[in-house]
Design a protein around this motif. Structure first.
Motif, short mmCIF file in Angstrom:
data_model
loop_
_atom_site.label_atom_id
_atom_site.label_comp_id
_atom_site.label_asym_id
_atom_site.label_seq_id
_atom_site.Cartn_x
_atom_site.Cartn_y
_atom_site.Cartn_z
N MET A 27 34.42 67.69 -75.06
CA MET A 27 33.68 66.97 -74.02
C MET A 27 34.04 65.48 -74.04
N ILE A 39 35.90 63.45 -70.93
CA ILE A 39 35.30 62.24 -70.36
C ILE A 39 36.27 61.06 -70.46
N ILE A 45 37.82 58.97 -67.24
CA ILE A 45 37.67 57.52 -67.11
C ILE A 45 39.03 56.85 -67.00
#
Length: 67
Positions: free
Chosen positions: A10, A14, A18
């Motif tokens: 996870m 992420i 980004i």
């Protein structure tokens, strides 16, 4: 797969999102090939970010005469 593996995946997803989002927006703002940078930033890390900062922001700026 345990919870540590899930958490690591996870965090990696992420971080890639980004990175890709920032590369896409910054390349579009500076007039570079933003789709290329955004997709490359989505599938790999950290090379796209390093290449973008070195090549697109430093060398291209020097060639354009905007030092």
């Amino acid at each position: 797969m345990n919870t540590n593996d899930t958490l690591l995946i996870m965090v990696a997803v992420i971080a890639l999102l980004i990175q890709s989002f920032w590369l896409f927006l910054d390349a579009r703002k500076r007039g570079h090939n933003y789709w290329f940078w955004g997709i490359w930033g989505l599938i790999q890390s950290p090379l796209p970010l390093l290449f973008y900062l070195i090549i697109a922001r430093k060398i291209y700026r020097r060639k354009a005469g905007r030092e």
